[in-house]
Write an enzyme that holds these catalytic residues in place. Structure first.
Site, PDB file in Angstrom:
ATOM      1  N   GLY A 186       7.101   5.556  -1.895  1.00 41.01           N
ATOM      2  CA  GLY A 186       7.761   6.993  -1.549  1.00 41.01           C
ATOM      3  C   GLY A 186       6.954   7.112  -0.238  1.00 41.01           C
ATOM      4  O   GLY A 186       5.954   5.584   0.201  1.00 41.01           O
ATOM      5  N   ASP A 205      11.520  -1.393   1.042  1.00 40.59           N
ATOM      6  CA  ASP A 205      11.191  -0.598   1.462  1.00 40.59           C
ATOM      7  C   ASP A 205      10.102  -0.444   3.166  1.00 40.59           C
ATOM      8  O   ASP A 205      10.191   0.280   3.304  1.00 40.59           O
ATOM      9  CB  ASP A 205       9.602  -0.513   0.451  1.00 40.59           C
ATOM     10  CG  ASP A 205       9.123  -0.843   0.261  1.00 40.59           C
ATOM     11  OD1 ASP A 205       8.602  -2.016   0.176  1.00 40.59           O
ATOM     12  OD2 ASP A 205       7.329  -0.791   1.398  1.00 40.59           O
TER      13      ASP A 205
HETATM   14  P1  AMP Z   1       2.863  -0.252   3.139  1.00 42.22           P
HETATM   15  O1  AMP Z   1       2.465  -1.550   3.179  1.00 42.22           O
HETATM   16  O2  AMP Z   1       2.585   0.791   5.372  1.00 42.22           O
HETATM   17  O3  AMP Z   1       4.249  -0.476   4.122  1.00 42.22           O
HETATM   18  O4  AMP Z   1       3.421   0.588   2.155  1.00 42.22           O
HETATM   19  C1  AMP Z   1       3.662   0.051   1.018  1.00 42.22           C
HETATM   20  C2  AMP Z   1       3.452   2.015   0.763  1.00 42.22           C
HETATM   21  O5  AMP Z   1       1.849   2.174  -0.094  1.00 42.22           O
HETATM   22  C3  AMP Z   1       4.328   3.107   0.923  1.00 42.22           C
HETATM   23  O6  AMP Z   1       4.592   3.607  -0.546  1.00 42.22           O
HETATM   24  C4  AMP Z   1       3.255   3.688   1.382  1.00 42.22           C
HETATM   25  O7  AMP Z   1       3.176   5.114   1.586  1.00 42.22           O
HETATM   26  C5  AMP Z   1       1.985   3.348   0.749  1.00 42.22           C
HETATM   27  N1  AMP Z   1       0.141   3.478   1.085  1.00 42.22           N
HETATM   28  C6  AMP Z   1      -0.629   2.441   2.674  1.00 42.22           C
HETATM   29  N2  AMP Z   1      -1.185   3.030   2.542  1.00 42.22           N
HETATM   30  C7  AMP Z   1      -1.717   3.868   1.589  1.00 42.22           C
HETATM   31  C8  AMP Z   1      -2.824   4.942   2.077  1.00 42.22           C
HETATM   32  N3  AMP Z   1      -3.572   4.702   3.045  1.00 42.22           N
HETATM   33  N4  AMP Z   1      -2.549   5.649   0.851  1.00 42.22           N
HETATM   34  C9  AMP Z   1      -2.041   6.458   0.278  1.00 42.22           C
HETATM   35  N5  AMP Z   1      -0.592   5.804   0.565  1.00 42.22           N
HETATM   36  C10 AMP Z   1      -0.710   4.754   1.503  1.00 42.22           C
HETATM   37 MG    MG Z   2       5.898   0.443   4.190  1.00 43.11          MG
END
Ligand code: AMP
Ligand code: MG
Length: 482
Positions: free
Chosen positions: A86, A248
């Site tokens: 999410g 995702d």
């Molecule tokens: P991503 O690697 O950007 O595709 O993110 C993968 C998951 O980690 C997603 O659910 C993001 O919302 C969560 N996420 C990434 N960075 C953060 C952060 N600094 N704080 C909270 N959630 C994060």
């Molecule tokens: Mg992502």
């Protein structure tokens, strides 16, 4: 009464409100516009001054009509399933209707914690947000479907990563944020009702023709397969490595989404990986087409109950389709390569094109030949008739020397112009991206703005942006989730 800045029409929240959680972005304490995409703003019909935009695109104020939510999704990350990811640091403000009638998600990224944040701080650093801005604009200029950034606003906060960094919020414009992982979230909970609603919604929004099919869910799967096969073929054509093709991060719309550890390959090497966390090379350049199939198999699994109420028949229907993905991708890749090599369209000659393309890759492999420059130099070689334009890019040009006459025999008269129009001269070179982001983080935007100008005119030769990193640059490493 002032005119609202965005013409919001929030259909996702209306149709699928139960799949997201209403949650406001954190207000940025001291918002400052770092870069505003005026061209995109004009296309979207957004009427904001930079000062207003800095506030409304950083949580300091909410645009009229925004209904901020965090969307639920699951996902396979490096092959392992997480039933709940999410939006952990993103807020969907809503959907804006552009003057041309098109619909676009307006989402903030780096805008604070949400109920999906788990241990994360919900924030983003300026460098990675500018990187997403730059990469999206480069891909758009290359004609590759992508989400784009409307703005990057510095929040005035300091966030902690390896050390203190300036915090920032990116505004992302997307056809939608519906991901393979969105379907997986409800499939994992055996929530067929919501899955059906999500399927109907996705069809209406992205592939309306599927609604008339005998099985809309199967038609949707076919449409997504076609869009994604085309997308990955385009990535391969420009040497783009996404770096984190988790389910995702795969959008049903067929847009490139989530620019994290991505980078463009320089010397052609099928195993090229930049991401610091991709130890096994799962998302290496040449694996991307295989991961396309793997991710689509996860989408098919999620859709099984909608393919057919009989579980065995549903699996048979899915398998029949999964068996065709490699062939579909290959056809898209060949179309991209025919364009890149200016091969004409006659059927008789086209029969040999696959071998010609495969043999070019074989000739390039292990020779240090820069992916981007090789194709530009092929254009020069056709103009001058001299192989000297291209052979010096190869450490051992023997195989290339054999390949060139075979290729020349297939070219039409307008080959040089076609080659120049199909092959970029300028891509975001790794060393220049890193230098621009380091300067921007230290407060100097000039190198970033110059690089942005260069990569958004990718077919124009610009000597300062043409060459790969000098030998001393070393192996380029990119980082995720920063
Ligand atoms: P991503 O690697 O950007 O595709 O993110 C993968 C998951 O980690 C997603 O659910 C993001 O919302 C969560 N996420 C990434 N960075 C953060 C952060 N600094 N704080 C909270 N959630 C994060
Ligand atoms: Mg992502």
């Amino acid at each position: 009464m002032t005119k609202p800045a965005f013409r919001f029409d929030n259909s996702y929240v209306r149709a699928l409100g139960g799949t997201c959680l209403a949650t406001p972005p954190d207000p940025a304490p001291a918002p400052r516009m770092v870069i505003y995409n005026h061209a995109l703003a004009a296309r979207l019909g957004v009427t904001l001054t930079e000062a207003e935009a800095a506030r409304q695109l950083s949580g300091a104020a909410l645009p009229d009509g925004a209904e901020p939510v965090a969307q639920a999704y699951a996902g396979h990350q490096f092959g392992g399933f997480s039933p709940q990811l999410g939006d952990g640091r993103a807020h969907l403000l809503g959907e804006c209707i552009a003057p041309d009638g098109s619909r676009h998600d307006i989402a903030l990224k780096g805008s604070g914690r949400t109920p999906f944040s788990r241990g994360g701080d919900g924030k983003a650093a300026l460098g990675p947000m500018l990187r997403e801005y730059l990469m999206g604009e480069a891909m758009h200029a290359l004609g590759i479907p992508t989400t784009r950034a409307l703005a990057v606003v510095a929040t005035g906060e300091t966030i902690l990563r390896d050390g203190p960094l300036p915090g920032a919020v990116l505004t992302r414009i997307a056809a939608s944020h519906i991901r393979v992982g969105t379907f997986q979230f409800f499939s994992a909970r055996n929530d067929t009702e919501t899955l059906r609603a999500l399927t109907g919604y996705t069809i209406a929004r992205h592939y309306p023709a599927c609604a008339d099919a005998e099985s809309p869910a199967l038609a949707l799967f076919d449409a997504v397969t076609a869009a994604q096969a085309r997308l990955i073929a385009q990535w391969m054509g420009v040497g783009f490595i996404h770096g984190v093709m988790n389910t995702d991060n795969m959008a049903l719309s067929g847009e490139t989404i989530d620019y994290g550890p991505c980078a463009f390959m320089d010397a052609y090497a099928p195993g090229t990986v930049f991401s610091s966390i991709d130890h096994g090379g799962r998302y290496a350049y040449a694996n991307q087409p295989l991961i396309l199939g793997w991710n689509l198999a996860r989408l098919a699994e999620a859709l099984l109950p909608l393919f057919d109420p009989d579980a065995d028949r549903a699996v048979d229907l899915a398998n029949a389709r999964l068996g065709t993905i490699a062939g579909r991708y290959r056809a898209e890749w060949l179309a991209v390569m025919r364009g890149k090599l200016a091969l004409d369209g006659t059927a008789a000659a086209a029969a040999d094109d696959a071998a010609l393309c495969d043999d070019l890759l074989a000739a390039m492999e292990g020779q240090g030949a820069d992916w981007t420059l090789t194709y530009r130099r092929l254009a020069d070689a056709t103009l001058t008739g001299q192989d000297g334009a291209v052979l010096p890019l190869f450490t051992d040009p023997a195989a290339m020397r054999d390949w060139l006459p075979r290729w020349r025999a297939r070219l039409g008269p307008d080959a040089p112009a076609r080659l120049r129009a199909a092959n970029p001269a300028v891509i975001p070179r790794n060393h220049q991206v890193e230098a621009a982001l380091a300067a921007a983080t230290a407060g100097d935007m000039a190198p970033f703005l110059a690089l942005l100008r260069a990569v958004t005119a990718p077919y124009t030769e610009q000597p300062a942006y043409l060459l790969p990193a000098p030998a001393g640059f070393g192996r380029h490493v990119t980082y995720c989730g920063t």
